[in-house]
Design a protein around this motif. Structure first.
Motif, mmCIF file in Angstrom:
data_model
loop_
_atom_site.group_PDB
_atom_site.id
_atom_site.type_symbol
_atom_site.label_atom_id
_atom_site.label_comp_id
_atom_site.label_asym_id
_atom_site.label_seq_id
_atom_site.Cartn_x
_atom_site.Cartn_y
_atom_site.Cartn_z
ATOM 1 N N SER A 44 35.713 46.265 45.264
ATOM 2 C CA SER A 44 36.363 45.758 46.728
ATOM 3 C C SER A 44 35.269 45.096 47.575
ATOM 4 O O SER A 44 36.111 44.495 48.341
ATOM 5 N N THR A 45 34.098 45.058 47.590
ATOM 6 C CA THR A 45 33.391 44.566 48.151
ATOM 7 C C THR A 45 33.421 43.018 47.982
ATOM 8 O O THR A 45 33.010 42.076 48.844
ATOM 9 N N ILE A 46 33.961 42.574 46.968
ATOM 10 C CA ILE A 46 34.119 41.286 46.447
ATOM 11 C C ILE A 46 35.342 40.763 46.520
ATOM 12 O O ILE A 46 35.584 39.615 47.094
ATOM 13 N N ASN A 47 36.320 41.562 45.937
ATOM 14 C CA ASN A 47 37.786 41.179 45.941
ATOM 15 C C ASN A 47 38.513 42.306 46.126
ATOM 16 O O ASN A 47 38.449 43.121 45.064
ATOM 17 N N GLU A 48 39.245 42.580 46.964
ATOM 18 C CA GLU A 48 40.068 43.737 47.250
ATOM 19 C C GLU A 48 41.244 43.962 46.209
ATOM 20 O O GLU A 48 41.903 44.813 45.831
ATOM 21 N N GLN A 49 41.746 42.778 45.798
ATOM 22 C CA GLN A 49 43.150 42.776 45.045
ATOM 23 C C GLN A 49 42.770 42.526 43.574
ATOM 24 O O GLN A 49 43.424 43.267 42.859
ATOM 25 N N GLY A 99 39.511 45.416 35.931
ATOM 26 C CA GLY A 99 41.150 45.687 36.470
ATOM 27 C C GLY A 99 41.315 47.220 36.140
ATOM 28 O O GLY A 99 40.642 48.231 36.064
ATOM 29 N N TRP A 100 42.554 47.226 35.709
ATOM 30 C CA TRP A 100 43.303 48.605 35.512
ATOM 31 C C TRP A 100 42.783 48.983 34.204
ATOM 32 O O TRP A 100 42.919 48.073 33.027
ATOM 33 N N ARG A 101 42.594 50.387 33.964
ATOM 34 C CA ARG A 101 42.302 50.956 32.659
ATOM 35 C C ARG A 101 43.227 52.332 32.625
ATOM 36 O O ARG A 101 42.833 53.259 33.594
ATOM 37 N N PRO A 150 46.903 48.695 47.345
ATOM 38 C CA PRO A 150 47.411 48.131 46.131
ATOM 39 C C PRO A 150 46.537 47.154 45.712
ATOM 40 O O PRO A 150 45.614 46.347 46.106
ATOM 41 N N ARG A 151 46.690 46.852 44.350
ATOM 42 C CA ARG A 151 45.798 45.984 43.328
ATOM 43 C C ARG A 151 46.872 44.935 42.843
ATOM 44 O O ARG A 151 47.960 45.321 42.654
ATOM 45 N N ALA A 152 46.072 43.757 42.411
ATOM 46 C CA ALA A 152 47.028 42.716 41.726
ATOM 47 C C ALA A 152 47.643 43.245 40.425
ATOM 48 O O ALA A 152 46.718 43.952 39.643
ATOM 49 N N THR A 153 48.733 42.887 39.919
ATOM 50 C CA THR A 153 49.257 43.234 38.826
ATOM 51 C C THR A 153 48.401 42.148 37.547
ATOM 52 O O THR A 153 47.740 41.276 37.860
ATOM 53 N N GLN A 154 48.580 42.542 36.331
ATOM 54 C CA GLN A 154 47.918 41.741 35.592
ATOM 55 C C GLN A 154 48.903 41.478 34.326
ATOM 56 O O GLN A 154 49.061 41.921 32.985
ATOM 57 N N ASN A 155 49.977 40.570 34.631
ATOM 58 C CA ASN A 155 50.860 39.984 33.819
ATOM 59 C C ASN A 155 50.606 38.572 33.458
ATOM 60 O O ASN A 155 51.579 38.269 32.857
ATOM 61 N N ALA A 180 39.115 39.182 23.132
ATOM 62 C CA ALA A 180 39.649 38.822 24.429
ATOM 63 C C ALA A 180 40.209 39.892 25.365
ATOM 64 O O ALA A 180 40.370 39.868 26.458
ATOM 65 N N GLY A 181 39.922 41.041 24.829
ATOM 66 C CA GLY A 181 40.601 42.459 25.403
ATOM 67 C C GLY A 181 42.079 42.857 25.395
ATOM 68 O O GLY A 181 42.772 41.835 24.771
ATOM 69 N N ASN A 182 42.296 43.915 25.829
ATOM 70 C CA ASN A 182 43.844 44.344 25.792
ATOM 71 C C ASN A 182 44.087 44.605 27.388
ATOM 72 O O ASN A 182 44.844 45.568 27.589
ATOM 73 N N ASN A 183 43.873 43.516 28.327
ATOM 74 C CA ASN A 183 43.955 43.810 29.715
ATOM 75 C C ASN A 183 45.634 43.298 30.139
ATOM 76 O O ASN A 183 45.904 44.037 31.036
ATOM 77 N N ARG A 184 46.025 42.508 29.534
ATOM 78 C CA ARG A 184 47.344 41.933 30.073
ATOM 79 C C ARG A 184 48.434 42.825 29.998
ATOM 80 O O ARG A 184 48.764 43.721 28.797
ATOM 81 N N GLY A 185 49.247 43.302 31.047
ATOM 82 C CA GLY A 185 50.380 44.177 31.024
ATOM 83 C C GLY A 185 49.938 45.499 31.595
ATOM 84 O O GLY A 185 50.792 46.538 31.613
ATOM 85 N N SER A 186 48.434 45.803 31.887
ATOM 86 C CA SER A 186 47.975 46.853 32.394
ATOM 87 C C SER A 186 48.372 47.015 33.963
ATOM 88 O O SER A 186 47.366 46.224 34.514
ATOM 89 N N ASN A 187 49.237 47.410 34.450
ATOM 90 C CA ASN A 187 49.431 47.330 36.043
ATOM 91 C C ASN A 187 49.354 48.367 36.688
ATOM 92 O O ASN A 187 49.532 48.478 38.042
ATOM 93 N N GLY A 188 48.817 49.539 36.278
ATOM 94 C CA GLY A 188 48.264 50.700 37.151
ATOM 95 C C GLY A 188 49.574 51.533 37.342
ATOM 96 O O GLY A 188 50.642 51.234 36.980
#
Length: 372
Positions: free
Chosen positions: A297-302, A275-277, A360-365, A333-341
Motif C-alpha cells: 500500500s505504500t506504493i499503490n493502495e489499489q 494481488g489477491w490470493r 477496497p482493492r482493484a479487481t483482477q479481470n 504466467a501465473g493464475n491471477n486472472r479472475g481472483s478478485n478477493g
C-alpha cells in the motif's frame, strides 16, 4: 535447397543463422509469453536433434487475446556433428562464469537478509499448502514489505500446444520424442522440491541436482508434463523420451547461472505472489474470510505494483539468457486472472500475516496480470 531457402527467409526477417535453433517471436504482448505458449518452444527445442534436416513453420496459437507466432529453423547439421561441438567458445564460457559468480554473491547476501528478517518477524521462509503449492520468501521491497514466490498450476498446457503432431504417427512424419543422446543434460526444471524418483513415468530419467530431500507433488507433476514416458497414454509428457535435471526453486538464480552453458531449455512453473490470493489453509469454514492481498500500500493502495514489474530477478534472468543465448528460460504466467478477493466490506488478510483490512482493492479481470 532447404538450406538456401532458410537463409533467404531468415534474411527477410532480419535474423542471422548463428545457432542450431533460430527463433523469431511475434506477439501482441511479449510479457504474455508463458508456459502455456512457451511449451511450444520446449517441445521443439528438446526434440529437434532427434530428426533429419527439416524446416518447420508453426503459427497462430491463440490464447485469450494474445497471439504467438513461432518460426523455428531446425539444425541442418546431423546430431553427431553437433554432439562433438561445445555450445559456446572460450570467451563466452568465461563471461558466463563471471555472471555466475556475481549472481551467487548477490544471492548469498539476499538470503542472509531474508533469514534475519524472517527471524525478527517470526515468519516462515517456506510454506507448503494443502493444494500442493509451495511458497518461498524471495525478497523485500524498499519499504520492507515481503515478496513471496509460489508454484503455479499448468492447467491446459498440453492441450493448447498440439504436441501430438510431431510424434510418431502424428501427421507430420517427424517421429520425435526427445530421446536424442545430445539432449542428455540439456533440459532442466526448477520447482517446489524433489521430483519423486520412484514414479513409474519418470524413474531413471530425472537427476535431482541439489540436496532437497522431500518429494513434492507439484515438481513431480510438472516433470511428468515435460517427460512422462506414457505408460499411461493419457499422461504422456511432451518429450516422453527425454531426460531431466531437477532443482528446488530456492536459490534458482545461482543454480541457473551455474549450468547455463550446458542447458538448452529450463522450465519454471512458479512466480511472484501478487494481488489477491485465496488461502484455503486459513482456519474456519467461511471462504470469504480466507482471502489475502499481497500488494504494498505504500506504493499503490489499489493495485499490486508487482504486475508487470521488471524486477531484480527478471534482470538476473536476462543476464543469464543474454550470456547463454542458446539457453531458453520458460516461465509460467501465473493464475491471477479472475481472483478478485471477498465481497466488498469483508475483512481480508494482508499477505501472509494475521493483520486484516477492508480497504477496497482493484479487481483482477484484465490481461495485464503477469507478475515477475
Amino acid at each position: 535447397m532447404i538450406q538456401g531457402f532458410a537463409q533467404k527467409l531468415m534474411q527477410v526477417i532480419a535474423f542471422k543463422i548463428t545457432s542450431p535453433l533460430c527463433l523469431a517471436l511475434s506477439c501482441q504482448n511479449p510479457t504474455s509469453i508463458s508456459m502455456h505458449y512457451s511449451s511450444l518452444m520446449i517441445k521443439f527445442s528438446i526434440m529437434r536433434f532427434n530428426m533429419t534436416p527439416i524446416l518447420f513453420y508453426f503459427k497462430s496459437i491463440d490464447f485469450q487475446r494474445n497471439k504467438l507466432s513461432a518460426l523455428l529453423f531446425l539444425s541442418l547439421m546431423s546430431a553427431e556433428t553437433i554432439q562433438a561441438q561445445s555450445l559456446y567458445n572460450v570467451a563466452q564460457q568465461q563471461q558466463i562464469q563471471r555472471t555466475r559468480a556475481e549472481i551467487e554473491q548477490k544471492a548469498q547476501i539476499t538470503q542472509a537478509t531474508l533469514l534475519e528478517w524472517a527471524r525478527q518477524q517470526n515468519m516462515p521462509i517456506r510454506r507448503v499448502f494443502d493444494d500442493g503449492s509451495v511458497m518461498l520468501l524471495s525478497g523485500l521491497t524498499q519499504s520492507g514489505h515481503p515478496i513471496y514466490e509460489i508454484t503455479h498450476t499448468n492447467r491446459g498446457a498440453a492441450s493448447t500446444t498440439r504436441t501430438e503432431a510431431v510424434y510418431e504417427g502424428g501427421g507430420l512424419g517427424l517421429n520425435l520424442n526427445g530421446g536424442s543422446p545430445f539432449l542428455r543434460g540439456r533440459l532442466g526444471v526448477w520447482d517446489g522440491g524433489l521430483v519423486l524418483p520412484t514414479h513409474a513415468e519418470l524413474a531413471g530419467r530425472v537427476e535431482q541436482r541439489d540436496g532437497v530431500q522431500t518429494a513434492d507433488g507439484h515438481a513431480t507433476h510438472v516433470s511428468g508434463t515435460m517427460i512422462a514416458r506414457g505408460i499411461n497414454p493419457r499422461v504422456r509428457g511432451m518429450a516422453f523420451g527425454a531426460n531431466l535435471l531437477a532443482y528446488d526453486f530456492n536459490n534458482d538464480n545461482s543454480e541457473m547461472a551455474a549450468v547455463a552453458a550446458d542447458l538448452l531449455v529450463s522450465n519454471h512453473s512458479y512466480g511472484t505472489v501478487s494481488g489477491w490470493r485465496f488461502n484455503a489453509n486459513r482456519p474456519g469454514t467461511n471462504n470469504n474470510l480466507k482471502w489475502e492481498w499481497y500488494g504494498d500500500s505504500t506504493i499503490n493502495e489499489q493495485s499490486d505494483f508487482k504486475f508487470g514489474l521488471y524486477s531484480d530477478k527478471a534482470r538476473e534472468w536476462d543476464r543469464i539468457a543474454y550470456n547463454a543465448p542458446y539457453y531458453l528460460i520458460v516461465c509460467s504466467a501465473g493464475n491471477n486472472r479472475g481472483s478478485n478477493g471477498p465481497p466488498a466490506g469483508t475483512p481480508y488478510f494482508i499477505g501472509n500475516s494475521s493483520r486484516t483490512s477492508t480497504t477496497p482493492r482493484a479487481t483482477q479481470n484484465g490481461y495485464e496480470l503477469i507478475a515477475t
